[in-house]
Enzyme design. Structure first.
Site, PDB file in Angstrom:
ATOM      1  NE  ARG A  76      -2.311  -1.265   3.603  1.00  0.00           N
ATOM      2  CZ  ARG A  76      -1.760  -0.525   4.551  1.00  0.00           C
ATOM      3  NH1 ARG A  76      -1.807   0.793   4.475  1.00  0.00           N
ATOM      4  NH2 ARG A  76      -1.192  -1.075   5.596  1.00  0.00           N
ATOM      5  CE1 TYR A 218       2.416  -7.089  -4.203  1.00  0.00           C
ATOM      6  CE2 TYR A 218       1.357  -6.309  -2.197  1.00  0.00           C
ATOM      7  CZ  TYR A 218       2.172  -7.221  -2.852  1.00  0.00           C
ATOM      8  OH  TYR A 218       2.727  -8.260  -2.146  1.00  0.00           O
ATOM      9  CE  LYS A 227      -5.939  -3.899   4.642  1.00  0.00           C
ATOM     10  NZ  LYS A 227      -6.059  -4.490   5.956  1.00  0.00           N
ATOM     11  CG  HIS A 247      -7.105  -3.234  10.202  1.00  0.00           C
ATOM     12  ND1 HIS A 247      -5.810  -2.794  10.395  1.00  0.00           N
ATOM     13  CD2 HIS A 247      -7.025  -4.194   9.256  1.00  0.00           C
ATOM     14  CE1 HIS A 247      -4.994  -3.464   9.598  1.00  0.00           C
ATOM     15  NE2 HIS A 247      -5.701  -4.320   8.909  1.00  0.00           N
ATOM     16  CB  SER A 269      -0.736  -3.897   7.808  1.00  0.00           C
ATOM     17  OG  SER A 269      -1.946  -3.274   7.463  1.00  0.00           O
ATOM     18  CB  ALA A 270       2.776  -6.986   8.355  1.00  0.00           C
ATOM     19  CB  CYS A 271       0.963  -6.794  13.959  1.00  0.00           C
ATOM     20  SG  CYS A 271       1.919  -5.281  13.873  1.00  0.00           S
ATOM     21  N   GLY A 272       0.509 -10.114  12.664  1.00  0.00           N
ATOM     22  CA  GLY A 272       0.122 -11.458  13.074  1.00  0.00           C
ATOM     23  C   GLY A 272      -1.376 -11.682  13.254  1.00  0.00           C
ATOM     24  CE  LYS A 273      -5.779  -7.477  10.971  1.00  0.00           C
ATOM     25  NZ  LYS A 273      -4.603  -6.662  10.633  1.00  0.00           N
ATOM     26  CG  ASP A 294      -7.293  -7.443   6.966  1.00  0.00           C
ATOM     27  OD1 ASP A 294      -6.462  -7.068   7.813  1.00  0.00           O
ATOM     28  OD2 ASP A 294      -7.491  -6.828   5.907  1.00  0.00           O
ATOM     29  CB  ALA A 389       5.985 -12.045  -0.565  1.00  0.00           C
ATOM     30  NE  ARG A 390       0.531  -8.550   2.399  1.00  0.00           N
ATOM     31  CZ  ARG A 390      -0.098  -8.122   3.485  1.00  0.00           C
ATOM     32  NH1 ARG A 390      -1.133  -8.770   3.976  1.00  0.00           N
ATOM     33  NH2 ARG A 390       0.321  -7.039   4.111  1.00  0.00           N
ATOM     34  NE  ARG A 421       5.299  -6.630  13.819  1.00  0.00           N
ATOM     35  CZ  ARG A 421       5.822  -7.840  13.668  1.00  0.00           C
ATOM     36  NH1 ARG A 421       6.882  -8.207  14.363  1.00  0.00           N
ATOM     37  NH2 ARG A 421       5.296  -8.685  12.800  1.00  0.00           N
ATOM     38  CE1 TYR A 517       4.014 -16.703  14.391  1.00  0.00           C
ATOM     39  CE2 TYR A 517       5.913 -17.094  15.805  1.00  0.00           C
ATOM     40  CZ  TYR A 517       5.351 -16.500  14.689  1.00  0.00           C
ATOM     41  OH  TYR A 517       6.111 -15.693  13.905  1.00  0.00           O
TER      42      TYR A 517
END
Ligand code: SAT
Ligand code: MN
Length: 609
Positions: A76, A218, A227, A247, A269-273, A294, A389-390, A421, A517
């Site tokens: 994004r 993307y 979003k 979110h 975003s990218a924190c393990g949801k 998400d 990468a997704r 984080r 985890y």
């Protein structure tokens, strides 16, 4: 799939037809195709992209393909994302704003002729089960077959949506172009088409409920149901209609006695949801199932409780770090029918990324299309997979989906979690004393920046209230006020309990104190018991309610000392935190900061004296 030249359109919705005709006249595509959402159409999109040289079929994963984006178009772009409300004030201090008349005029220049040499696809899609009273319909126009295929996975696409829309139903127009017209006989030459950064615009017109995106292919820039619609536009609708568009992941947790509760959790975003939503508990007898990873839309039910639905139909998850160890359910979801973007390719037609759980099997082709070897190199080179990468995977292929994940009535939410984080200060878990204290917690969430946005410096901490900073479609001060207001619409006992969690606490030496985890189930179990009113598991502290020392059994490798550090109230750290909020964070919202939040800040400061 339907190629139309003006007759036999698949809809009699006049407003929709007029809009499509206007867009086609402006963008001048070679053909217009109305999407029907069938498997045949999905296969055709992959055929077209394969022939264009942008998709590589993966021999090891049936129905799966790899795409490599342009190296400039990998996430994004927040500084090219706009909330073009009529007034700057309505967009608020945390959104980029351009006057809508000016922005439309700029973008119309870009859109003029931008689909030359390409096919324009019309994608009718539903966010939420088709026909459900809580679902919203969008129509995305795009010149990217990659977007069509991804929308097939992420949303419910097809003719049934047009049936529900009828002749005058409401829909959100979503206009998208990669912004790369082709000259006569010209092709993309096997490369991902997009426009240069200064021509990219991800624009939202909240009063008109309209989305215009240009120049990027993307993720959230291009899959406009996610979003753009389900958060930025939906948050404005939610404000006006008295509900919440958030979110947040949604999970179902069942204790050893067979009792279930539902948790919604907001992380940047990218924190393990995705990992939390698909967690496999290490605690015996407990079970976690997935409702969404998400986005949550939450509305009051007739019983006065908040009910959540996941408006999406798939996952657009971060690949690096996903392994059989960290997320076995995600790994199972991506064995087939998956689109991979910017991961590495193995010589036998499989994918690989950093943190997949095993060494690269020989020479790879990296996300930029170059040869890549893991070992024996003198020159260190970049990662084989881009950090953002997704994988795009169908929810229906995920073994942990709850049987009721598509219930149009939604699931009743017992707990709301906020997190980010944070290397220090914020303990592993603490609970809010009240709804307003919970809103305060959401409003101060901070996180170390990840690779999910292109233009931010990774590794630094930024405040990301409610994990909605990049996704709130209006003034964030008003958004806080809306959350306070939600708490006044029902009895306190019917509201979800609110918690702040932090899986990312580090020791003074920089070591992660908590394994995360599956072990996060220990924290979820405590939260479950708090919601269930189990006595003796918690104590009040100045910052809120924390677990008593033996309420959470430490997992292997976490010492009693680590556990104490994880749950300690760091008075000095919190004082610094509050000083920062007071000096730098809250003043951003000026007179729109609700008095209730200023009062929560003052009360917390007082308690920490
Ligand atoms: O690219 S997306 O916006 O869909 C992913 C994310 O940032 O969460
Ligand atoms: Mn997200």
């Amino acid at each position: 799939m339907n190629t139309h030249t003006g007759s036999a359109l698949p809809t009699r919705h006049q407003r929709l037809i007029t809009w499509i005709n206007e867009v086609a006249a402006m963008t001048t595509p070679d053909a217009v195709v109305w999407c029907d959402g069938t498997a045949r159409e999905y296969a055709a999109m992959l055929q077209i992209t394969q022939e264009a040289g942008t998709a590589t079929p993966l021999a090891k994963r049936p129905g799966s393909f790899l795409f490599r984006s342009d190296p400039s178009d990998v996430a994004r772009v927040e500084n090219r994302t706009y909330i073009a409300a009529r007034s700057r004030e309505a967009a608020g201090p945390t959104n980029n704003w351009i006057d809508p008349v000016e922005l439309k005029s700029t973008m119309k220049q870009l859109y003029r002729g931008c689909m030359r040499g390409r096919t324009m696809y019309v994608i009718p899609f539903s966010m939420g089960p088709v026909g459900s009273p809580i679902a919203k319909i969008g129509v995305e126009v795009t010149d990217s077959p990659y977007v069509v295929a991804n929308m097939h996975i992420m949303t419910r696409v097809g003719s049934r949506v047009l049936e529900v829309l009828g002749e005058d139903g409401e829909f959100i127009p979503c206009l998208h172009s990669v912004g790369k017209p082709l000259g006569p006989g010209e092709s993309d030459g096997g490369l991902w088409p997009c426009a240069p950064l200064e021509q990219k615009y991800i624009a939202h017109f909240p009063e008109e409920r309209t989305i215009w995106s240009y120049g990027s292919g993307y993720g959230g820039n291009a899959l406009l149901g996610k979003k753009c619609l389900a958060l930025r536009i939906a948050s404005v609708q939610a404000r006006d209609e008295g509900w919440l568009a958030e979110h947040m992941l949604i999970l179902k947790i069942t204790n050893p006695a067979g009792k279930s509760k539902y948790v919604a959790a907001a992380f940047p975003s990218a924190c393990g949801k995705t990992n939390l939503a698909m967690l496999v508990p290490t605690l015996a007898g407990w079970k976690v199932e997935t409702v969404g990873d998400d986005i949550a839309w939450m509305k009051f039910g007739a019983d006065g409780r908040l009910y959540a639905i996941n408006p999406e139909a798939g996952f657009f998850g971060v690949a690096p770090g996903t392994s059989p160890e960290s997320n076995p359910n995600a790994m199972a979801s991506i064995t087939r029918d998956t689109i991979f973007t910017n991961v590495a390719l193995t010589s036998d037609g499989d994918v690989w990324w950093e943190g997949i759980g095993y060494d690269a099997p020989g020479t790879l082709i990296d996300w930029k299309g170059a040869e890549w070897v893991q070992e024996g190199e003198s020159e260190p080179r970049g990662p084989a997979a881009h950090p953002n990468a997704r994988f795009t995977a169908r929810a229906s292929n995920c073994p942990s989906m709850a049987s009721n994940w598509e219930d149009p009535a939604g699931v009743p939410i017992d707990a709301i979690l906020f997190g980010g984080r944070r290397p220090s200060t914020v303990p592993l878990v603490h609970q809010a004393r009240s709804w307003n204290h919970g809103v305060f917690m959401g409003s101060i969430v901070g996180s170390e920046i990840t690779a999910a946005a292109l233009d931010l410096k990774t590794g630094t901490v930024r405040r990301d209230p409610f994990a909605m900073l990049p996704f709130c479609g209006y003034h964030m001060g008003d958004y806080f006020r809306h959350w306070i207001g939600i708490g006044q619409r029902t009895e306190a006992s019917k509201l979800p309990m609110v918690f702040l969690v932090n899986w990312f606490r580090r020791s003074a030496k920089g070591k992660f104190l908590w394994p995360g985890y599956g072990e996060n189930s220990r924290v979820l179990a405590w939260i479950f018991d708090q919601c269930d009113g189990v006595p003796g598991k918690s104590i009040e502290t100045p910052i809120g309610i924390v677990p008593v020392p033996d309420a959470i059994t430490p997992p292997d490798g976490v010492s009693a000392d680590d556990m104490r550090e994880l749950l300690a109230v760091d008075v000095a750290g919190w004082r610094k935190e509050l000083a920062d909020i007071e000096a730098h964070h809250y003043p951003t919202f000026e007179d729109r900061l609700p008095a209730e939040l200023a009062a929560e800040l003052a009360a917390l400061k007082q308690r920490l004296q």
